[in-house]
Write a protein that holds these residues in place. Structure first.
Motif, PDB file in Angstrom:
ATOM      1  N   TYR A   1       9.247  50.466   5.517  1.00 32.44           N
ATOM      2  CA  TYR A   1       9.175  49.089   6.001  1.00 32.44           C
ATOM      3  C   TYR A   1      10.176  48.878   7.144  1.00 32.44           C
ATOM      4  O   TYR A   1       9.852  48.317   8.190  1.00 32.44           O
ATOM      5  CB  TYR A   1       9.462  48.131   4.845  1.00 32.44           C
TER       6      TYR A   1
ATOM      7  N   ASP B   1      -0.476  41.802   5.288  1.00 37.27           N
ATOM      8  CA  ASP B   1       0.912  42.245   5.480  1.00 37.27           C
ATOM      9  C   ASP B   1       1.554  41.551   6.684  1.00 37.27           C
ATOM     10  O   ASP B   1       2.736  41.210   6.660  1.00 37.27           O
ATOM     11  CB  ASP B   1       0.982  43.764   5.678  1.00 37.27           C
ATOM     12  N   LEU B   2       0.749  41.371   7.725  1.00 43.89           N
ATOM     13  CA  LEU B   2       1.247  40.644   8.891  1.00 43.89           C
ATOM     14  C   LEU B   2       1.659  39.236   8.471  1.00 43.89           C
ATOM     15  O   LEU B   2       2.757  38.765   8.784  1.00 43.89           O
ATOM     16  CB  LEU B   2       0.151  40.583   9.971  1.00 43.89           C
ATOM     17  N   VAL B   3       0.766  38.565   7.740  1.00 43.84           N
ATOM     18  CA  VAL B   3       1.033  37.182   7.338  1.00 43.84           C
ATOM     19  C   VAL B   3       2.243  37.126   6.404  1.00 43.84           C
ATOM     20  O   VAL B   3       3.102  36.255   6.536  1.00 43.84           O
ATOM     21  CB  VAL B   3      -0.234  36.577   6.695  1.00 43.84           C
ATOM     22  N   GLU B   4       2.345  38.102   5.493  1.00 43.87           N
ATOM     23  CA  GLU B   4       3.508  38.119   4.604  1.00 43.87           C
ATOM     24  C   GLU B   4       4.802  38.286   5.395  1.00 43.87           C
ATOM     25  O   GLU B   4       5.783  37.579   5.168  1.00 43.87           O
ATOM     26  CB  GLU B   4       3.374  39.242   3.562  1.00 43.87           C
ATOM     27  N   ASP B   5       4.813  39.227   6.341  1.00 44.65           N
ATOM     28  CA  ASP B   5       6.026  39.452   7.148  1.00 44.65           C
ATOM     29  C   ASP B   5       6.429  38.176   7.871  1.00 44.65           C
ATOM     30  O   ASP B   5       7.602  37.803   7.893  1.00 44.65           O
ATOM     31  CB  ASP B   5       5.785  40.561   8.185  1.00 44.65           C
ATOM     32  N   VAL B   6       5.444  37.536   8.485  1.00 44.99           N
ATOM     33  CA  VAL B   6       5.731  36.320   9.242  1.00 44.99           C
ATOM     34  C   VAL B   6       6.302  35.247   8.316  1.00 44.99           C
ATOM     35  O   VAL B   6       7.313  34.623   8.624  1.00 44.99           O
ATOM     36  CB  VAL B   6       4.445  35.827   9.954  1.00 44.99           C
ATOM     37  N   PHE B   7       5.697  35.080   7.146  1.00 40.50           N
ATOM     38  CA  PHE B   7       6.174  34.025   6.252  1.00 40.50           C
ATOM     39  C   PHE B   7       7.502  34.359   5.576  1.00 40.50           C
ATOM     40  O   PHE B   7       8.302  33.476   5.317  1.00 40.50           O
ATOM     41  CB  PHE B   7       5.092  33.617   5.242  1.00 40.50           C
ATOM     42  N   ARG B   8       7.752  35.636   5.311  1.00 42.77           N
ATOM     43  CA  ARG B   8       9.075  36.006   4.781  1.00 42.77           C
ATOM     44  C   ARG B   8      10.151  35.579   5.782  1.00 42.77           C
ATOM     45  O   ARG B   8      11.198  35.088   5.422  1.00 42.77           O
ATOM     46  CB  ARG B   8       9.183  37.510   4.551  1.00 42.77           C
ATOM     47  N   ARG B   9       9.874  35.818   7.049  1.00 40.38           N
ATOM     48  CA  ARG B   9      10.856  35.469   8.076  1.00 40.38           C
ATOM     49  C   ARG B   9      11.035  33.952   8.141  1.00 40.38           C
ATOM     50  O   ARG B   9      12.152  33.454   8.259  1.00 40.38           O
ATOM     51  CB  ARG B   9      10.389  36.037   9.425  1.00 40.38           C
ATOM     52  N   ILE B  10       9.924  33.223   8.065  1.00 42.13           N
ATOM     53  CA  ILE B  10       9.982  31.759   8.151  1.00 42.13           C
ATOM     54  C   ILE B  10      10.719  31.186   6.939  1.00 42.13           C
ATOM     55  O   ILE B  10      11.571  30.305   7.061  1.00 42.13           O
ATOM     56  CB  ILE B  10       8.549  31.177   8.236  1.00 42.13           C
TER      57      ILE B  10
ATOM     58  N   LYS C   1       9.977  47.979  11.263  1.00 41.02           N
ATOM     59  CA  LYS C   1      10.733  46.907  11.925  1.00 41.02           C
ATOM     60  C   LYS C   1      11.477  47.446  13.142  1.00 41.02           C
ATOM     61  O   LYS C   1      11.602  46.781  14.153  1.00 41.02           O
ATOM     62  CB  LYS C   1      11.766  46.297  10.958  1.00 41.02           C
TER      63      LYS C   1
END
Lengths: 381, 381
Positions: B372, B77-86, B376
């Motif tokens: 979610y 989930d951490l990785v998904e959040d980071v990549f959604r932002r990127i 945030k």
């Protein structure tokens, strides 16, 4: 475009995408490496008894990464968002690492209702911190004396209606120095019941979050210490050490504020949702044409109705004062009908301005916060 | 702990922190490198006329990074959040890269009120995409004929009250084939006024966002094409190409749904905020003891009052139908008073369940989305 050109173009786009994939893989590898170092930091802090949360270090870290981003022609807000997320994950990792010692090592904890939703959480927190933790369930009263023996803290994680009865039934088994504490969403009656039942230290707690909340990090717990507050202080220190924000209050102030924060808010949402369902609104079509902010607001309404009706009825109707507050809300709502008359516009605008003044600087802050969230919502859903 | 031990410990913590800083620097370097490759992708897509948003590629990218995270023992989930932002940032970069060509190169655009808040946005979109764009302001009617010469699209970015007058005044200067389009938050009256004034193609648009919204990415625009829809189709295509979600409707359906989505919602919020200000609530203390979800909900209320009272009065009181809807809302609210009686609890619970059923699966979705967002909010503020 000739077929060959298109092939060349596709090939080159594939090539660029492969580049991006390579970079993304490297990013995840770095995140994993970071995670390992953070694990060592956690280990270290645990050994030295240092706190998990180091706000100054976090802000410093983020501001240096913003500077680096600016220098590299990257959007500093993007980099800040990414690092806030990473830093939060690293706080969670460190907090998980904090299994021992609790702030009062060796204290014995008894959780009545410890297999319910909230009780399970409480048991999890204390046992992970190394406290010997017992659970007493409804059908285990025969073993109450044994389980309560030597308890330093007895947590009543039971429905609010059962608090008085459970307190009275448990008290004779508790050592006199044991802290008795409840978790109900009202404080006046439960605290009074505990004071009557138990001659020792009494502490009212109201965790402002549900049992599905994963981490205590930055979550609010309202505390109303009622007798021998100095002897329940360690419980509040322990909650703070786990990352919770402890706000002290009196049972009376607590119940008054919660009338607004919980009862009135839920009731206003109930009234709005009920009207939507009765007005023949086409929910799907409405969502289709909705901006993210309306989706979010409607989500807040849908969220209420996805929860336990009995619990919410209890919160809304808890006391005669609350019912009076909600009735007053309906009366004042009815009073706004005059703004809907042909000549009501000017008065509505005056009233709007008056309320805006009452909200003061919170309005601008709310715009900032909700704009940030809308961006998150757009990003994710 | 002896002083020397503490020194050694501090040294080692410093060392670990230096490790983290090194990793963080490398993360930002990779992000900058990614940004450069994305710039080349944008350039490429522009040359080939490919769309910016490629949902399947995005989902695939994120699901592969989740897999990698899992394999590396990282929270997916951490990785998904980071990549959604990127990924979102990279979409914005690509969309910015889309300066030319617009979907109908060379079309001439006239924006009436193009120096107002929304008008400025519209001018920005079209001129950045390479469309020759003119602005006509209130004090420039003497030059209207000159500015309107050869226009393919005339956008009325004027207050809703001025739409009919501006349409009538502008129409004689427009080529007959020019698309006339407005941006008002009602559609029946403005579209009728445009149809009466202008014999050519007429298009109603309602952007479901304010002028402070930075990017069109995933923002909703409701479109009500009224005459010669095939000739205004390119405008809708252009909006989609900029990332907007175009939802087609009729002026009548639009106005009915907006009665709920805008008028009713704002009015219910107004009624709630007004009551808070009159009930003597201590706002600061209330915020102090509030869970993130209440902060968020109260933020939605504060947000309303931080905006322009005249605009919101206009939205709420726009038509007799709207005023009737709001009056009905107040009547049905008054009707809920009976749930507050001593014996009202059971009926409240029944009603709660009925509304929950009406919301259907949206309730669970709302819980997911708002949970979610709360995360945030906790992360950031």
């Amino acid at each position: 475009m000739a077929p060959n050109d298109r092939d060349a173009a596709e090939e080159s786009l594939d090539h660029l995408r492969a580049e991006i994939d390579r970079i993304d893989r490297a990013l995840v590898e770095l995140l994993a490496e970071r995670r390992r170092v953070v694990g060592r930091v956690a280990e270290h802090k645990r050994r030295q008894g240092l706190p998990v949360y180091h706000p100054a270090r976090e802000e410093d870290l983020i501001s240096r990464r913003r500077d680096q981003a600016r220098a590299a022609g990257l959007d500093p807000d993007l980099v800040e968002d990414v690092f806030r997320r990473i830093v939060r994950a690293s706080r969670v990792v460190q907090a998980k690492g904090f299994r021992a010692p609790g702030v009062r090592q060796g204290a014995r904890v008894l959780v009545v209702g410890g297999r319910g939703a909230m009780g399970t959480r409480v048991v999890g927190w204390f046992s992970a911190a190394g406290y010997p933790t017992e659970v007493l369930e409804r059908d285990e009263w025969a073993r109450a004396a044994q389980k309560a023996r030597g308890a330093d803290l007895a947590v009543l994680a039971v429905p609010i209606r059962a608090t008085a009865e459970v307190a009275a039934r448990l008290a004779p088994h508790l050592p006199e120095g044991c802290v008795m504490c409840d978790l109900a969403s009202l404080k006046v009656d439960p605290v009074r019941a505990m004071l009557e039942a138990h001659p020792g230290p009494v502490l009212g707690l109201h965790p402002m979050f549900g049992p599905t909340t994963q981490s205590l990090d930055k979550q609010v717990v309202v505390a109303t210490p009622a007798r021998f507050p100095e002897r329940s202080e360690w419980v509040l220190e322990q909650l703070s050490a786990w990352g919770a924000v402890v706000v002290r209050s009196t049972p009376e102030e607590h119940d008054e504020i919660m009338g607004v924060v919980q009862a009135l808010r839920h009731f206003a949402t109930f009234v709005f949702g009920r009207f939507l369902s009765r007005a023949g609104v086409d929910l799907d079509r409405t969502l289709e044409v909705s901006s993210p902010i309306y989706r979010l607001e409607l989500g807040m309404v849908g969220r209420l109705f996805a929860q336990d009706p009995e619990l919410y009825a209890d919160i809304m109707l808890a006391t005669p004062e609350r019912r009076r507050l909600l009735r007053r809300f309906l009366d004042e709502a009815a009073d706004t009908a005059r703004f809907l008359n042909e000549d009501g516009r000017e008065e509505l605008i005056r009233e709007f301005r008056r309320v805006a003044e009452w909200f003061g600087p919170f309005g601008d802050q709310a715009i900032r916060e909700s704009s940030y969230l809308i961006e998150k919502l757009v990003e994710r859903f």
